[in-house]
Every structure is written in structure tokens, then in C-alpha cells.
Write a protein that holds these residues in place. Sequence first.
Motif, PDB file in Angstrom:
ATOM      1  N   THR A  33       0.868  -1.180   0.000  1.00 54.95           N
ATOM      2  CA  THR A  33       0.000   0.000   0.000  1.00 54.95           C
ATOM      3  C   THR A  33       0.904   1.229   0.000  1.00 54.95           C
ATOM      4  O   THR A  33       1.968   1.218   0.639  1.00 54.95           O
ATOM      5  CB  THR A  33      -0.937   0.022   1.204  1.00 54.95           C
ATOM      6  N   ALA A  34       0.477   2.239  -0.699  1.00 64.74           N
ATOM      7  CA  ALA A  34       1.360   3.386  -0.876  1.00 64.74           C
ATOM      8  C   ALA A  34       0.563   4.664  -1.016  1.00 64.74           C
ATOM      9  O   ALA A  34      -0.628   4.662  -1.351  1.00 64.74           O
ATOM     10  CB  ALA A  34       2.232   3.185  -2.120  1.00 64.74           C
ATOM     11  N   TRP A  35       1.256   5.748  -0.747  1.00 68.21           N
ATOM     12  CA  TRP A  35       0.726   7.094  -0.988  1.00 68.21           C
ATOM     13  C   TRP A  35       1.628   7.787  -2.011  1.00 68.21           C
ATOM     14  O   TRP A  35       2.846   7.719  -1.910  1.00 68.21           O
ATOM     15  CB  TRP A  35       0.703   7.906   0.298  1.00 68.21           C
ATOM     16  N   ARG A  50       4.346   0.813   2.087  1.00 69.73           N
ATOM     17  CA  ARG A  50       4.545  -0.193   3.124  1.00 69.73           C
ATOM     18  C   ARG A  50       4.092  -1.531   2.576  1.00 69.73           C
ATOM     19  O   ARG A  50       2.995  -1.662   2.051  1.00 69.73           O
ATOM     20  CB  ARG A  50       3.751   0.149   4.384  1.00 69.73           C
ATOM     21  N   SER A  51       4.937  -2.519   2.729  1.00 69.02           N
ATOM     22  CA  SER A  51       4.599  -3.845   2.236  1.00 69.02           C
ATOM     23  C   SER A  51       3.911  -4.663   3.325  1.00 69.02           C
ATOM     24  O   SER A  51       3.949  -4.315   4.506  1.00 69.02           O
ATOM     25  CB  SER A  51       5.863  -4.575   1.771  1.00 69.02           C
ATOM     26  N   SER A  52       3.324  -5.758   2.925  1.00 68.03           N
ATOM     27  CA  SER A  52       2.675  -6.634   3.899  1.00 68.03           C
ATOM     28  C   SER A  52       3.689  -7.225   4.866  1.00 68.03           C
ATOM     29  O   SER A  52       3.340  -7.603   5.988  1.00 68.03           O
ATOM     30  CB  SER A  52       1.928  -7.752   3.170  1.00 68.03           C
ATOM     31  N   GLY A  53       4.934  -7.272   4.442  1.00 69.90           N
ATOM     32  CA  GLY A  53       5.980  -7.779   5.317  1.00 69.90           C
ATOM     33  C   GLY A  53       6.567  -6.733   6.236  1.00 69.90           C
ATOM     34  O   GLY A  53       7.461  -7.030   7.030  1.00 69.90           O
ATOM     35  N   GLY A  54       6.064  -5.493   6.113  1.00 70.59           N
ATOM     36  CA  GLY A  54       6.527  -4.429   7.002  1.00 70.59           C
ATOM     37  C   GLY A  54       7.626  -3.551   6.450  1.00 70.59           C
ATOM     38  O   GLY A  54       8.096  -2.642   7.124  1.00 70.59           O
ATOM     39  N   ARG A  55       8.047  -3.802   5.198  1.00 69.98           N
ATOM     40  CA  ARG A  55       9.084  -2.950   4.623  1.00 69.98           C
ATOM     41  C   ARG A  55       8.485  -1.597   4.271  1.00 69.98           C
ATOM     42  O   ARG A  55       7.455  -1.524   3.609  1.00 69.98           O
ATOM     43  CB  ARG A  55       9.692  -3.597   3.398  1.00 69.98           C
ATOM     44  N   ILE A  56       9.157  -0.540   4.689  1.00 69.71           N
ATOM     45  CA  ILE A  56       8.657   0.815   4.499  1.00 69.71           C
ATOM     46  C   ILE A  56       9.662   1.633   3.707  1.00 69.71           C
ATOM     47  O   ILE A  56      10.874   1.558   3.966  1.00 69.71           O
ATOM     48  CB  ILE A  56       8.381   1.507   5.846  1.00 69.71           C
ATOM     49  N   ASN A  57       9.151   2.398   2.768  1.00 71.69           N
ATOM     50  CA  ASN A  57       9.979   3.328   2.007  1.00 71.69           C
ATOM     51  C   ASN A  57       9.376   4.718   2.084  1.00 71.69           C
ATOM     52  O   ASN A  57       8.151   4.870   2.032  1.00 71.69           O
ATOM     53  CB  ASN A  57      10.073   2.909   0.538  1.00 71.69           C
ATOM     54  N   ALA A  59       9.931   8.846   0.568  1.00 71.05           N
ATOM     55  CA  ALA A  59      10.663   9.798  -0.259  1.00 71.05           C
ATOM     56  C   ALA A  59      11.592  10.592   0.650  1.00 71.05           C
ATOM     57  O   ALA A  59      11.265  10.855   1.821  1.00 71.05           O
ATOM     58  CB  ALA A  59       9.695  10.734  -0.966  1.00 71.05           C
ATOM     59  N   ASP A  60      12.736  10.967   0.134  1.00 73.72           N
ATOM     60  CA  ASP A  60      13.696  11.709   0.954  1.00 73.72           C
ATOM     61  C   ASP A  60      13.079  12.981   1.526  1.00 73.72           C
ATOM     62  O   ASP A  60      13.401  13.382   2.651  1.00 73.72           O
ATOM     63  CB  ASP A  60      14.925  12.078   0.108  1.00 73.72           C
ATOM     64  N   SER A  61      12.188  13.589   0.772  1.00 71.10           N
ATOM     65  CA  SER A  61      11.620  14.865   1.188  1.00 71.10           C
ATOM     66  C   SER A  61      10.673  14.757   2.379  1.00 71.10           C
ATOM     67  O   SER A  61      10.364  15.763   3.022  1.00 71.10           O
ATOM     68  CB  SER A  61      10.875  15.517   0.013  1.00 71.10           C
ATOM     69  N   VAL A  62      10.204  13.543   2.674  1.00 67.74           N
ATOM     70  CA  VAL A  62       9.249  13.398   3.781  1.00 67.74           C
ATOM     71  C   VAL A  62       9.784  12.550   4.916  1.00 67.74           C
ATOM     72  O   VAL A  62       9.150  12.472   5.981  1.00 67.74           O
ATOM     73  CB  VAL A  62       7.910  12.809   3.279  1.00 67.74           C
ATOM     74  N   ARG A  63      10.923  11.912   4.695  1.00 69.65           N
ATOM     75  CA  ARG A  63      11.455  11.022   5.736  1.00 69.65           C
ATOM     76  C   ARG A  63      11.697  11.807   7.022  1.00 69.65           C
ATOM     77  O   ARG A  63      12.271  12.883   7.029  1.00 69.65           O
ATOM     78  CB  ARG A  63      12.749  10.373   5.253  1.00 69.65           C
ATOM     79  N   GLY A  64      11.210  11.245   8.120  1.00 69.43           N
ATOM     80  CA  GLY A  64      11.336  11.907   9.414  1.00 69.43           C
ATOM     81  C   GLY A  64      10.158  12.787   9.766  1.00 69.43           C
ATOM     82  O   GLY A  64      10.018  13.225  10.908  1.00 69.43           O
ATOM     83  N   ARG A  65       9.318  13.059   8.769  1.00 64.98           N
ATOM     84  CA  ARG A  65       8.126  13.894   9.024  1.00 64.98           C
ATOM     85  C   ARG A  65       6.825  13.126   8.820  1.00 64.98           C
ATOM     86  O   ARG A  65       5.834  13.416   9.485  1.00 64.98           O
ATOM     87  CB  ARG A  65       8.138  15.112   8.094  1.00 64.98           C
ATOM     88  N   PHE A  66       6.824  12.196   7.902  1.00 65.87           N
ATOM     89  CA  PHE A  66       5.620  11.432   7.589  1.00 65.87           C
ATOM     90  C   PHE A  66       5.759  10.010   8.117  1.00 65.87           C
ATOM     91  O   PHE A  66       6.858   9.457   8.170  1.00 65.87           O
ATOM     92  CB  PHE A  66       5.388  11.366   6.079  1.00 65.87           C
ATOM     93  N   ILE A  67       4.622   9.429   8.463  1.00 66.23           N
ATOM     94  CA  ILE A  67       4.593   8.036   8.918  1.00 66.23           C
ATOM     95  C   ILE A  67       3.455   7.320   8.202  1.00 66.23           C
ATOM     96  O   ILE A  67       2.303   7.758   8.269  1.00 66.23           O
ATOM     97  CB  ILE A  67       4.383   7.944  10.432  1.00 66.23           C
ATOM     98  N   ILE A  68       3.793   6.228   7.533  1.00 64.57           N
ATOM     99  CA  ILE A  68       2.771   5.412   6.892  1.00 64.57           C
ATOM    100  C   ILE A  68       2.476   4.212   7.776  1.00 64.57           C
ATOM    101  O   ILE A  68       3.378   3.632   8.373  1.00 64.57           O
ATOM    102  CB  ILE A  68       3.218   4.961   5.479  1.00 64.57           C
ATOM    103  N   SER A  69       1.205   3.880   7.864  1.00 67.85           N
ATOM    104  CA  SER A  69       0.810   2.709   8.643  1.00 67.85           C
ATOM    105  C   SER A  69      -0.354   2.031   7.932  1.00 67.85           C
ATOM    106  O   SER A  69      -1.042   2.648   7.118  1.00 67.85           O
ATOM    107  CB  SER A  69       0.429   3.106  10.068  1.00 67.85           C
TER     108      SER A  69
END
Length: 121
Positions: A33-35, A50-57, A59-69
Motif C-alpha cells: 500500500t502506498a501514498w 509499506r509492504s505486507s511484510g513491514g518494509r517501508i519506504n 521519499a527523501d523529502s518526507v522522511r522523518g516527518r511522515f509516517i505510513i501505517s
Amino acid sequence: VQLQASGGGLVQPGGSLRLSCAISGSILSIDVTAWYRQVPGKQRELVASRSSGGRINYADSVRGRFIISRDDAKNTVQLQMNSLDARDTGVYYCKAERLRLRNMQSFREVWGQGTQVTVSS
């Protein structure tokens, strides 16, 4: 199968928003699932996945500010967006990849409609 995004709106710089995407249908499994975000004149870009296995990616521009769940029991995916600034303005789309339904029908990807996020004072 439908994806319904919600939670967009107008927010001041430094503020927060939480986007939600509800995935309806007789879902058996979803791999990723992705945004994504799109601004006028530019290609749609990946914000977070975020993958079903829990792998999360992120974008550099949002890392540390956004959280996907994601909540697989409810078939929802959220994007918590903090410390927003003008560069985050755009239409946000949720996407599900490699879905399998209970009737064993499968889809490579399904997009939801966009939700507008505007960061402005």
C-alpha cells in the motif's frame, strides 16, 4: 475493489494532517500500500509505501516527518503528515499493489481518487 482516500484539507505551515485510505472489497491480501503525491505540471511521485511484510519506504523529502501505517484487519492505510510545509502541497493518492480477492481474482494495482492537501498561511 475501491480505494477511498480522505483527510486532506488546508493546513498552516508546521501543522499536521492525517490521511486515510479505506480499501473496500472482499480482500484476501494486499502486497503493498502506498501514498503518492502529484502537483500540477509534474509526475505523480511516491511519498511512502509499506509492504505486507513491514518494509517501508519514504521519499527523501518526507522522511522523518511522515509516517505510513496500515491496518490489514480493517484494510486501511494511513499517512500521518507532520511539520508540513508548502512543498507538501498537492493531490495525494493511495494505491494498492498486487491485491488478491477471496474469489482469487487478482489486480496488479488499484488507485484511489485523490485528496487535496494545501499547506499555506
